[in-house]
Design a protein around this motif. Structure first.
Motif, PDB file in Angstrom:
ATOM      1  N   GLN A 132     -44.767 -40.753  68.173  1.00  0.00           N
ATOM      2  CA  GLN A 132     -46.085 -40.329  67.706  1.00  0.00           C
ATOM      3  C   GLN A 132     -46.681 -39.171  68.501  1.00  0.00           C
ATOM      4  N   SER A 162     -55.844 -43.261  66.666  1.00  0.00           N
ATOM      5  CA  SER A 162     -56.148 -44.364  65.750  1.00  0.00           C
ATOM      6  C   SER A 162     -55.355 -45.605  66.131  1.00  0.00           C
ATOM      7  N   ALA A 163     -55.867 -46.743  65.719  1.00  0.00           N
ATOM      8  CA  ALA A 163     -55.164 -48.001  65.949  1.00  0.00           C
ATOM      9  C   ALA A 163     -53.841 -48.032  65.196  1.00  0.00           C
ATOM     10  N   SER A 164     -53.778 -47.409  64.032  1.00  0.00           N
ATOM     11  CA  SER A 164     -52.519 -47.413  63.274  1.00  0.00           C
ATOM     12  C   SER A 164     -51.443 -46.615  64.002  1.00  0.00           C
ATOM     13  N   ASN A 165     -51.817 -45.511  64.654  1.00  0.00           N
ATOM     14  CA  ASN A 165     -50.847 -44.761  65.457  1.00  0.00           C
ATOM     15  C   ASN A 165     -50.388 -45.571  66.665  1.00  0.00           C
ATOM     16  N   ARG A 166     -51.325 -46.268  67.330  1.00  0.00           N
ATOM     17  CA  ARG A 166     -50.940 -47.113  68.467  1.00  0.00           C
ATOM     18  C   ARG A 166     -50.028 -48.244  68.012  1.00  0.00           C
ATOM     19  N   ASP A 167     -50.248 -48.775  66.811  1.00  0.00           N
ATOM     20  CA  ASP A 167     -49.382 -49.811  66.265  1.00  0.00           C
ATOM     21  C   ASP A 167     -47.959 -49.276  66.074  1.00  0.00           C
ATOM     22  N   LEU A 168     -47.826 -48.049  65.576  1.00  0.00           N
ATOM     23  CA  LEU A 168     -46.500 -47.445  65.420  1.00  0.00           C
ATOM     24  C   LEU A 168     -45.834 -47.220  66.779  1.00  0.00           C
ATOM     25  N   GLU A 169     -46.624 -46.803  67.763  1.00  0.00           N
ATOM     26  CA  GLU A 169     -46.073 -46.637  69.110  1.00  0.00           C
ATOM     27  C   GLU A 169     -45.580 -47.974  69.653  1.00  0.00           C
ATOM     28  N   LYS A 171     -44.583 -50.606  67.999  1.00  0.00           N
ATOM     29  CA  LYS A 171     -43.364 -51.026  67.289  1.00  0.00           C
ATOM     30  C   LYS A 171     -42.142 -50.277  67.809  1.00  0.00           C
ATOM     31  N   SER A 195     -57.316 -48.361  74.010  1.00  0.00           N
ATOM     32  CA  SER A 195     -57.820 -49.316  73.026  1.00  0.00           C
ATOM     33  C   SER A 195     -59.227 -49.735  73.409  1.00  0.00           C
TER      34      SER A 195
END
Length: 199
Positions: A132, A162-169, A171, A195
């Motif tokens: 990311q 964004s939280a969605s980018n942190r979620d991808l990181e 994973k 966060s």
């Protein structure tokens, strides 16, 4: 074990995943002085450090004083820049903030590198791609702590976007851990998680 006196954003986990050995070793510096092994169990103080100051995302005197005062065994470093980032400058920083007996590993070739500083010998180190972001990755070090199992320390600096980018990181990080960290070894992941939520 840990003593409960850690900075924010540090998680200590025991992994149960397996995988093949380590691929590459990144730039690592350290001097390991022979010292008697402490009795087991060993309590480790682990801190996450994004303590840069000034305008250059680099460690200066205030960060050195904080790290010296915390007296960690292991530090998960973010924005691990010191002066011109020469080997001598990095070694002098580690000596001043932690002590000459500490070793360290640090990403190279990125703007705001992550790294790991350790009282115990770093036996392998490297980085896993953070898909990311282009100016840092996930820096890891395999540390020979007292006892039969090694500790894998992973320093991360997640995005603020964004939280969605942190979620991808997250994973991507989990996938690397599952591929590489042996079953039975210890694992600590920490850093600047960016966060706003503590749950």
């Amino acid at each position: 074990e840990y003593d409960g006196d850690l900075m924010r954003d540090v998680a200590i986990l025991e992994t149960g995943v397996g995988g093949p050995g380590v691929d590459a070793v990144s730039l690592a510096y350290g001097r390991y002085l022979a010292a008697p092994e402490p009795p087991l169990p060993v309590t480790l103080r682990v801190v996450a450090s994004n303590l840069t100051s000034g305008n250059f995302q680099a460690y200066e005197a205030p960060g050195v004083r904080i790290l010296d005062g915390l007296d960690p065994d292991i530090a998960l470093m973010q924005e691990f820049n010191v002066g011109g980032n020469t080997p001598a400058e990095l070694r002098a920083f580690v000596d001043a903030a932690f002590g000459p007996q500490f070793g360290f590993s640090r990403e190279s070739g990125v703007q705001i590198p992550n790294g790991v500083v350790s009282r115990y010998p770093i036996v392998a180190a490297g980085s896993w791609d953070d898909p990311q972001v282009g100016n840092r990755d996930f820096a890891w070090a395999r540390i020979d702590i007292p006892g039969p199992r090694d500790l894998w320390a992973v320093s991360v600096h997640l995005l603020t976007s964004s939280a969605s980018n942190r979620d991808l990181e997250a994973k991507a990080l989990v996938a690397e851990v599952q591929k590489v960290v042996p079953a039975g070894d210890y694992l600590v992941i920490g850093g600047d998680l960016n966060s706003g939520s503590r749950t």
